[in-house]
Design a protein around this motif. Structure first.
Motif, short mmCIF file in Angstrom:
data_model
loop_
_atom_site.label_atom_id
_atom_site.label_comp_id
_atom_site.label_asym_id
_atom_site.label_seq_id
_atom_site.Cartn_x
_atom_site.Cartn_y
_atom_site.Cartn_z
N GLY A 156 1.10 -1.21 0.32
CA GLY A 156 -0.32 0.21 0.25
C GLY A 156 0.75 1.37 0.44
N CYS A 157 -0.14 1.95 -0.33
CA CYS A 157 1.15 3.59 0.12
C CYS A 157 -0.02 4.56 -0.04
CB CYS A 157 1.54 4.02 -1.65
SG CYS A 157 2.70 5.47 -1.81
N ASP A 158 0.38 5.89 1.01
CA ASP A 158 -0.19 6.48 1.77
C ASP A 158 0.36 8.07 0.67
OD1 ASP A 158 0.17 5.78 4.58
OD2 ASP A 158 -1.13 4.96 3.79
N LYS A 159 1.01 8.20 -0.16
CA LYS A 159 1.57 9.15 -0.87
C LYS A 159 0.81 9.93 -1.76
CE LYS A 159 6.17 8.84 0.69
NZ LYS A 159 5.67 8.61 1.69
N PHE A 160 -0.46 9.49 -2.44
CA PHE A 160 -1.21 9.97 -3.26
C PHE A 160 -0.78 11.37 -4.53
CE2 PHE A 160 -4.65 7.96 -1.59
CZ PHE A 160 -4.55 7.53 -0.28
N CYS A 161 0.55 10.22 -4.75
CA CYS A 161 0.66 11.54 -6.67
C CYS A 161 0.25 10.86 -7.02
CB CYS A 161 2.00 10.43 -6.89
SG CYS A 161 3.58 10.04 -5.65
N ALA A 162 -0.04 12.79 -7.75
CA ALA A 162 -1.27 12.69 -8.66
C ALA A 162 -1.60 11.84 -9.63
CB ALA A 162 -1.52 14.27 -8.77
N PHE A 163 -0.86 11.02 -10.42
CA PHE A 163 -1.37 10.46 -11.25
C PHE A 163 -0.94 8.61 -10.91
CE2 PHE A 163 3.50 11.10 -9.94
CZ PHE A 163 4.01 9.56 -9.68
N CYS A 164 -1.17 8.17 -9.84
CA CYS A 164 -1.31 7.49 -9.41
C CYS A 164 -2.66 6.30 -9.02
CB CYS A 164 0.32 6.98 -8.63
SG CYS A 164 0.89 5.83 -8.11
N VAL A 165 -2.65 4.91 -9.51
CA VAL A 165 -3.68 4.66 -8.42
C VAL A 165 -2.87 3.23 -7.48
CG1 VAL A 165 -4.29 4.09 -10.68
CG2 VAL A 165 -3.25 2.45 -10.19
N VAL A 166 -2.56 3.56 -7.49
CA VAL A 166 -1.55 2.78 -5.87
C VAL A 166 -2.70 2.81 -4.66
CG1 VAL A 166 -0.41 1.43 -4.53
CG2 VAL A 166 0.02 1.10 -7.42
N PRO A 167 -2.40 3.61 -4.28
CA PRO A 167 -3.34 4.43 -3.10
C PRO A 167 -4.85 3.49 -2.93
CG PRO A 167 -1.81 5.90 -3.36
CD PRO A 167 -1.57 5.28 -4.68
N TYR A 168 -5.09 3.24 -4.16
CA TYR A 168 -7.08 2.67 -4.62
C TYR A 168 -6.59 1.64 -4.61
CZ TYR A 168 -6.77 7.95 -5.64
OH TYR A 168 -6.29 9.48 -5.52
N GLY A 200 7.85 -3.73 -1.23
CA GLY A 200 6.80 -2.90 -0.96
C GLY A 200 6.58 -1.53 -2.26
N GLN A 201 5.71 -1.08 -2.44
CA GLN A 201 4.74 -0.33 -3.05
C GLN A 201 6.22 1.09 -2.25
OE1 GLN A 201 2.18 -2.15 -2.84
NE2 GLN A 201 2.67 -2.75 -4.29
N ASN A 202 6.13 0.95 -1.07
CA ASN A 202 6.95 2.20 -0.89
C ASN A 202 7.66 1.30 0.17
OD1 ASN A 202 6.77 4.47 -1.00
ND2 ASN A 202 5.69 5.64 0.54
N SER A 239 11.15 2.62 -3.39
CA SER A 239 12.03 3.93 -2.51
C SER A 239 11.09 5.15 -2.84
CB SER A 239 13.44 4.16 -2.49
OG SER A 239 13.59 2.77 -1.97
N HIS A 240 10.59 6.02 -2.06
CA HIS A 240 9.91 7.20 -1.86
C HIS A 240 11.17 7.89 -1.29
CE1 HIS A 240 8.26 11.44 -1.80
NE2 HIS A 240 7.62 10.76 -2.76
N PRO A 241 11.93 9.30 -2.18
CA PRO A 241 12.90 9.79 -1.68
C PRO A 241 13.11 10.82 -0.07
CG PRO A 241 12.50 10.88 -3.93
CD PRO A 241 11.15 9.73 -3.70
N ASN A 278 1.76 16.15 -6.45
CA ASN A 278 1.93 16.06 -5.46
C ASN A 278 3.07 14.70 -4.68
OD1 ASN A 278 0.74 16.05 -2.95
ND2 ASN A 278 -0.20 14.11 -2.89
N ARG A 279 4.15 15.31 -5.62
CA ARG A 279 5.47 14.23 -5.13
C ARG A 279 6.06 14.75 -3.23
NH1 ARG A 279 6.97 9.65 -6.53
NH2 ARG A 279 8.72 9.46 -6.15
N ARG A 280 5.99 16.06 -2.83
CA ARG A 280 6.43 17.03 -2.11
C ARG A 280 7.70 16.66 -1.69
NH1 ARG A 280 1.72 13.32 1.88
NH2 ARG A 280 0.51 13.87 0.44
S1 SF4 Z 1 3.85 6.96 -7.51
FE1 SF4 Z 1 4.87 5.61 -5.52
S2 SF4 Z 1 4.82 7.19 -3.68
FE2 SF4 Z 1 3.60 7.55 -5.49
S3 SF4 Z 1 1.37 7.27 -4.61
FE3 SF4 Z 1 2.28 5.56 -6.25
S4 SF4 Z 1 2.99 3.84 -5.26
FE4 SF4 Z 1 2.99 6.38 -4.27
#
Ligand code: SF4
Length: 437
Positions: A156-168, A200-202, A239-241, A278-280
């Motif tokens: 899972g992932c809590d980052k919610f990058c604006a282009f990504c479906v993984v958190p959903y 891990g996704q993150n 990984s996320h930076p 939304n990469r923060r």
């Molecule tokens: S791109 Fe990576 S960090 Fe961003 S929401 Fe998707 S899985 Fe998470």
């Protein structure tokens, strides 16, 4: 006569791992795996939802199974993975040949769903169940294991990058308890696995319950895994930076079993686009992070992920991405054109014209290919360690991966599962040649 299971895997390493675990879970149901859908009694498509084409590809592959099902009415068809999670019962409606739909969090229930399908009952399970699926999966059988294996530690992932479906599709971040991970790693090492890649996704946001009652970071987990006899190499992805903690950077500096290769996606070099994604983090903070990692481990090989054509990306933004790539000088990198994903914040934004995105992708890929070739060429004449995994294409040849994750082949009788010193003698576009020393 054992029943035959064919699993087609799309997308990321976590899907590869999930497919292996699903196949192992079906052994108890009397299934063995086959590489041919035509021979199968059950076909499972383990899907990816990251890019537009990926989802449509699932439906066209299902369409190609229709004649097989017509010829073999008892054939059972299942859809697993992130498209299953995103679309659920819609898949049964759109494709009546499908018997079951199961999400990434509930595939430990596949055996029961397969039994239901054999009774003629269709099922959909896209729960995020309370129970930990790993507690309901059988131990990894030695027969299917290779010298290197994946091991999921976080999902899972809590980052919610604006282009990504993984958190959903994969849900919020969950870290497995360290005790369970250590147990799985010991089982793998006992069965001859020498290298594990923590998934891990993150993954670097890992914060699992430690065996000492504390909250362990990824670095703490890596150090404990490094104490397992027979387990000689540890890698992790993705990984996320923002989650590259000081202790993890330090581990790259002083834990010899942690391999000198790091996949560190950045997606863009433009602060304006990083904000819109939304990469923060900024391009500058990413560069400072790279400097700190290289200070800890100067020979580390870095790889990145890039998206070109994100809505609103100008020539100036793209130039900033190219500047960042030149400044980092990657060993390898993965790059894609932006693809709008339903339900993500960026999906409604005006895309960059396809022709412009294509041209940018080509320019970016030419640059990263140049860097990749230079990185490989710089290995010629050096000694690296290689974990030999399997025979090569030529007689008397073995192939494996170096500590920098380069594919290496050598003329040797060194058995699979051996880690050997190799002097690199030549570099080819996607691999290195060497001699065992
Ligand atoms: S791109 Fe990576 S960090 Fe961003 S929401 Fe998707 S899985 Fe998470």
């Amino acid at each position: 006569m054992p029943k035959k299971l064919f699993i087609k895997t799309y997308g990321c390493q976590m899907n590869v791992y999930d497919s292996e675990r699903m196949a192992e879970a079906m052994v108890a149901e009397g299934y063995v795996t086959t590489d041919a859908a035509e021979e199968a009694d059950m076909v499972v498509l383990n899907t990816c939802h990251i890019r537009e084409k990926a989802a449509e590809k699932v439906y066209s592959d299902l369409g190609r199974l229709r004649p097989l099902k017509a010829a073999k009415p008892d054939l059972k068809i299942g859809v697993a993975g992130c498209v299953a999670q995103a679309e659920g019962a819609e898949i049964l409606a759109r494709m009546p040949i499908v018997d079951l739909v199961v999400g990434p969090q509930s595939y430990h229930r596949l055996p029961a769903m397969a039994r239901a399908a054999e009774r003629g009952e269709k099922s959909v399970d896209t729960d995020f169940p309370e129970e930990d699926k790993f507690d309901h999966l059988p131990d990894r059988p030695a027969a299917t294991l290779r010298p290197t294996a994946f091991l999921t530690v976080q999902e899972g992932c809590d980052k919610f990058c604006a282009f990504c479906v993984v958190p959903y599709t994969r849900g919020s971040e969950v870290s497995r308890p360290a005790e369970r991970i250590l147990r799985e790693a010991r089982v793998l090492a006992d069965k001859g696995v020498r290298e594990i890649t923590l998934l891990g996704q993150n993954v670097n946001a890992y914060h699992g319950a430690g065996t000492d009652g504390g909250d362990w970071s990824l670095a703490r987990l890596v150090r404990e895994l490094a104490r397992i006899d027979g387990l000689d190499r540890i890698r992790y992805t993705t990984s996320h930076p923002n989650d590259m903690a000081d202790d993890l950077i330090a581990a790259h500096g002083d834990e010899p079993k942690l391999m000198p290769y790091l996949h560190l996606p950045v997606q863009s070099g433009s602060d304006r686009i990083l904000k819109a994604m939304n990469r923060r983090h900024s391009a500058e903070s990413y560069m400072r992070l790279v400097e700190r990692i290289r200070a800890a481990r100067p020979d580390i090989v870095l790889s990145g992920d890039f998206i070109v054509g994100f809505p609103g990306e100008t020539e100036t933004d793209f130039a900033a991405t190219m500047d960042l790539i030149r400044a980092v000088n990657y060993g390898m990198a993965y790059s894609f054109k932006y693809s709008a994903r339903p339900g993500t914040p960026a999906a409604e934004r005006t895309p960059v014209p396809a022709g412009i995105a294509d041209a940018r992708l080509q320019a970016l890929q030419a640059l990263v290919t140049e860097q990749q070739r230079a990185c490989q060429q710089a290995m010629v004449g050096r000694e690296v360690t290689v974990l030999f995994e399997k025979p090569g294409r030529l007689p008397g040849q073995m192939v494996g991966k170096s500590d920098y994750l380069h594919a290496v082949h050598a003329a040797t009788e060194t058995p699979a599962g051996t880690i050997a010193k190799v002097r690199i003698t030549a570099s080819a576009p996607n691999s290195l040649a060497g001699t065992v020393v």
